[in-house]
Design a protein around this motif. Structure first.
Motif, short mmCIF file in Angstrom:
data_model
loop_
_atom_site.label_atom_id
_atom_site.label_comp_id
_atom_site.label_asym_id
_atom_site.label_seq_id
_atom_site.Cartn_x
_atom_site.Cartn_y
_atom_site.Cartn_z
N ALA A 62 48.63 41.60 44.53
CA ALA A 62 47.92 42.73 43.66
C ALA A 62 46.75 43.46 43.90
O ALA A 62 45.82 42.72 44.31
N ARG A 63 46.69 44.67 43.81
CA ARG A 63 45.18 45.63 44.09
C ARG A 63 45.44 46.88 43.00
O ARG A 63 46.56 47.35 42.78
N GLY A 64 44.21 47.01 42.38
CA GLY A 64 44.40 48.26 41.58
C GLY A 64 44.38 49.59 42.33
O GLY A 64 44.53 49.51 43.83
N GLY A 65 44.20 50.49 41.73
CA GLY A 65 44.43 51.85 42.31
C GLY A 65 43.25 52.26 43.17
O GLY A 65 42.25 51.63 43.20
N GLY A 66 43.38 53.37 44.08
CA GLY A 66 42.37 53.73 45.09
C GLY A 66 42.93 54.93 45.90
O GLY A 66 44.01 55.32 45.65
N SER A 67 42.06 55.27 46.69
CA SER A 67 42.40 56.21 47.58
C SER A 67 43.40 55.73 48.69
O SER A 67 43.57 54.62 48.89
N VAL A 113 56.32 39.83 45.55
CA VAL A 113 56.13 40.86 44.61
C VAL A 113 54.93 41.78 44.95
O VAL A 113 53.72 41.22 44.94
N SER A 114 55.13 43.13 45.17
CA SER A 114 54.09 44.20 45.72
C SER A 114 53.58 44.67 44.54
O SER A 114 54.40 45.22 43.72
N ALA A 115 52.29 44.72 43.97
CA ALA A 115 51.69 45.28 43.06
C ALA A 115 50.63 46.11 43.42
O ALA A 115 49.41 45.66 43.07
N ILE A 116 50.76 47.15 44.21
CA ILE A 116 49.56 47.88 44.74
C ILE A 116 49.23 49.22 43.98
O ILE A 116 50.18 49.97 43.93
N GLY A 117 48.19 49.26 43.60
CA GLY A 117 47.98 50.56 43.08
C GLY A 117 48.68 50.95 41.70
O GLY A 117 49.10 50.18 40.85
N HIS A 118 48.85 52.52 41.46
CA HIS A 118 49.55 52.77 40.21
C HIS A 118 50.79 53.38 40.62
O HIS A 118 51.43 53.25 41.83
N GLU A 119 51.58 53.89 39.58
CA GLU A 119 52.92 54.25 40.02
C GLU A 119 53.19 55.31 41.04
O GLU A 119 53.90 55.03 41.87
N PRO A 120 52.14 56.35 41.49
CA PRO A 120 52.57 57.30 42.33
C PRO A 120 52.08 56.47 43.84
O PRO A 120 52.69 56.79 44.87
N ASP A 121 51.35 55.51 43.94
CA ASP A 121 51.17 54.67 45.12
C ASP A 121 52.21 53.85 45.81
O ASP A 121 52.70 53.10 45.11
N THR A 122 52.57 54.34 46.96
CA THR A 122 53.73 53.59 47.75
C THR A 122 53.43 53.12 48.75
O THR A 122 53.90 53.83 49.96
N PRO A 123 52.51 52.15 49.18
CA PRO A 123 52.32 51.76 50.49
C PRO A 123 53.43 51.01 51.03
O PRO A 123 54.45 50.75 50.56
N ILE A 124 53.78 50.70 52.49
CA ILE A 124 54.75 50.36 53.18
C ILE A 124 55.08 48.92 52.64
O ILE A 124 56.32 48.67 52.37
N LEU A 125 54.16 48.27 52.31
CA LEU A 125 54.36 46.90 51.60
C LEU A 125 55.36 46.96 50.34
O LEU A 125 56.35 46.10 50.28
N ASP A 126 55.60 47.99 49.90
CA ASP A 126 56.30 48.03 48.67
C ASP A 126 57.92 47.96 48.99
O ASP A 126 58.79 47.75 48.35
N TYR A 127 58.08 48.64 50.16
CA TYR A 127 59.35 48.70 50.75
C TYR A 127 59.88 47.43 51.31
O TYR A 127 61.02 46.98 51.46
N VAL A 128 58.74 46.61 51.91
CA VAL A 128 59.24 45.23 52.44
C VAL A 128 59.25 44.29 51.30
O VAL A 128 60.07 43.22 51.80
N ALA A 129 58.71 44.22 50.36
CA ALA A 129 58.62 43.09 49.37
C ALA A 129 59.75 42.90 48.88
O ALA A 129 60.69 43.80 48.71
N ASP A 130 59.85 41.54 48.27
CA ASP A 130 61.15 41.47 47.63
C ASP A 130 61.50 42.27 46.43
O ASP A 130 62.53 42.54 45.87
N TRP A 131 60.30 42.37 45.71
CA TRP A 131 60.24 43.44 44.46
C TRP A 131 59.14 44.09 44.37
O TRP A 131 57.87 43.77 44.68
N ARG A 132 59.09 45.38 44.01
CA ARG A 132 57.87 46.10 43.81
C ARG A 132 57.71 46.60 42.26
O ARG A 132 58.66 46.85 41.42
N ALA A 133 56.28 46.22 42.07
CA ALA A 133 55.87 46.46 40.61
C ALA A 133 54.90 47.68 40.88
O ALA A 133 54.25 47.79 41.65
N SER A 134 55.13 48.43 39.79
CA SER A 134 54.54 49.89 39.76
C SER A 134 52.90 49.52 39.57
O SER A 134 52.16 50.24 40.07
N THR A 135 52.51 48.38 38.85
CA THR A 135 51.15 48.33 38.60
C THR A 135 51.03 46.84 38.51
O THR A 135 52.06 45.91 38.17
#
Length: 409
Positions: free
Chosen positions: A201-206, A230-252
């Motif tokens: 998990a990480r909050g939003g950022g550039s 579970v990948s929980a990086i940034g906010h809803e618009p943020d989609t690092p590649i980790l989101d695609y590899v993780a078993d489940w993506r959380a928008s926040t």
């Protein structure tokens, strides 16, 4: 050069410097981690974000000052430099000639190429993603030190399931050490048999702040993990590649806290609803079966079962009467037939002939029945209708059967 004739250290150091001088200028890429100015000279540390490798960079030419926008810690750069060996202290550094910051467009292009590469290898495939446990025994959490993301995950998870147990690893989530620390924490939690799901998990950022979570090394480490991630990086618009590899993506991070544990109150409501439905179904079944049983008991055959026996008893009596009549009739016919047979037997019986005054004569010696007087011996036995007698033969008279029939006539 040998053990008896070794090179002096100054010679070895000079030879290393000469070999590096022949290497010439090189282009290399890395991440700036330190910038310090000493007069007109600028010292930097260039680090490989995917490995524990860093090297000192020295700028005597003003290449750093020429950068626009100015360089800052964490910047991704490509430099042209010459390797320089310092003879006195045996240290290696790169003397920079040119610095190019990697722009946003170039970063996006690189990320797109990496995404296509990982997708072609099947790391994004749905069939390789592991399901999350319904009620994990322990949850691993990799997040920033004292971060809002950590508080969001813990707060929302414990609000849904107060007994949720977390194993937290606080690491750098941006900058040059982020990939190394996140990978180390992931490997440690993945080895723990009590940890059944891991949240990164990480909050939003550039975009630059979130670059570590699009790093190839981290993405491959997540893909190789045995524990669901579970990948929980940034906010809803943020989609690092980790989101695609993780078993489940959380928008926040907040959504991740809600996803990894069930809602205790909701589950209790569901259980109560199911219990109510089950009770209603059982009651309805009992009422239905009771009505069916009452209807069956109301039938005449069950209300007064002897009536069925009475109806059948008359039929049985009729059948018995008919059976007895037929048996008696049959016995009478059989008795008459038996009497006729007995009469015929009497008629045909030798005893009846004896009763009319005839006798059966047998030769005493041979026991043969005598039909001709000439066959008689000295003694004969005469069987009468009642008893028998023996007689001695004193004389015989021979008559033919024809003469006997004529005399009778």
């Amino acid at each position: 050069m040998s053990a008896e004739n070794p090179w002096p250290l100054r010679v070895v150091s000079k030879k290393i410097g000469d070999w590096l001088a022949r290497l010439g200028e090189v282009w290399t890429e890395g991440q700036i981690t330190e910038i310090s100015h000493r007069g007109r000279t600028v010292y930097l540390t260039l680090r490989d974000p995917s490995a524990e490798v860093s090297m000192r960079v020295v700028d005597f030419t003003g290449a750093v000052a020429a950068c626009d926008p100015p360089l800052r810690d964490g910047a991704q750069v490509v430099i042209r430099a010459q390797a320089q060996w310092w003879d006195k202290n045996g240290s290696l550094s790169l003397h920079v000639r040119e610095i190019r910051q990697v722009g946003l467009g170039e970063l996006l292009a690189r990320l797109e190429r990496l995404k296509k590469l990982l997708a072609a290898e099947g790391l994004f495939a749905a069939d390789r993603k592991k399901p999350l446990p319904f009620l994990p025994y322990r949850i691993g959490l990799i997040t920033g030190r004292a971060s809002d993301a950590m508080r969001d995950v813990l707060k929302n998870a414990k609000a849904r399931l107060p007994s949720a147990d977390f194993e937290v690893r606080e690491v750098a989530v941006q900058g040059p050490r982020a990939v190394t620390e996140v990978c180390a924490a992931l490997a440690e939690l993945d080895r723990d048999p009590d940890v059944e799901v891991i949240v990164i998990a990480r909050g939003g950022g550039s975009m630059e702040d979130l670059l570590p979570f699009s790093d190839e090394t981290l993405c491959r480490a997540v893909a190789e993990a045995v524990t669901p991630v579970v990948s929980a990086i940034g906010h809803e618009p943020d989609t690092p590649i980790l989101d695609y590899v993780a078993d489940w993506r959380a928008s926040t991070p907040t959504e991740a806290g809600k996803k990894v544990v069930p809602d205790l109150a909701e589950e209790q409501r569901g259980l109560n609803i199911s219990r109510t439905r089950l009770r209603q179904a059982l009651n309805a079944m009992l009422v239905r079966e009771s009505d069916a049983l009452a209807a069956m008991r109301a039938r005449p055959v069950l209300a007064r079962p002897e009536s069925m026996l009475e109806a059948r008893s008359e039929a049985v009596a009729n059948l018995v009467h008919r059976m007895r009549s037929r048996v008696d009739s049959r016995l009478e016919r059989s008795a008459d037939e038996l009497e006729h047979l007995r009469a015929r037997l009497r008629t045909l019986s030798p005893q009846s002939t004896l009763d009319r005054g005839y006798a059966i004569v047998t030769d005493t010696a041979s026991g043969a029945v005598l039909r001709d007087a000439a066959d008689a011996g000295e003694a004969v036995e005469v069987r009468l209708a009642a008893g028998s007698l023996r007689a001695a033969v004193v004389a015989t008279t021979t008559e033919t059967a024809t003469d006997t029939r004529e005399d009778d006539a």
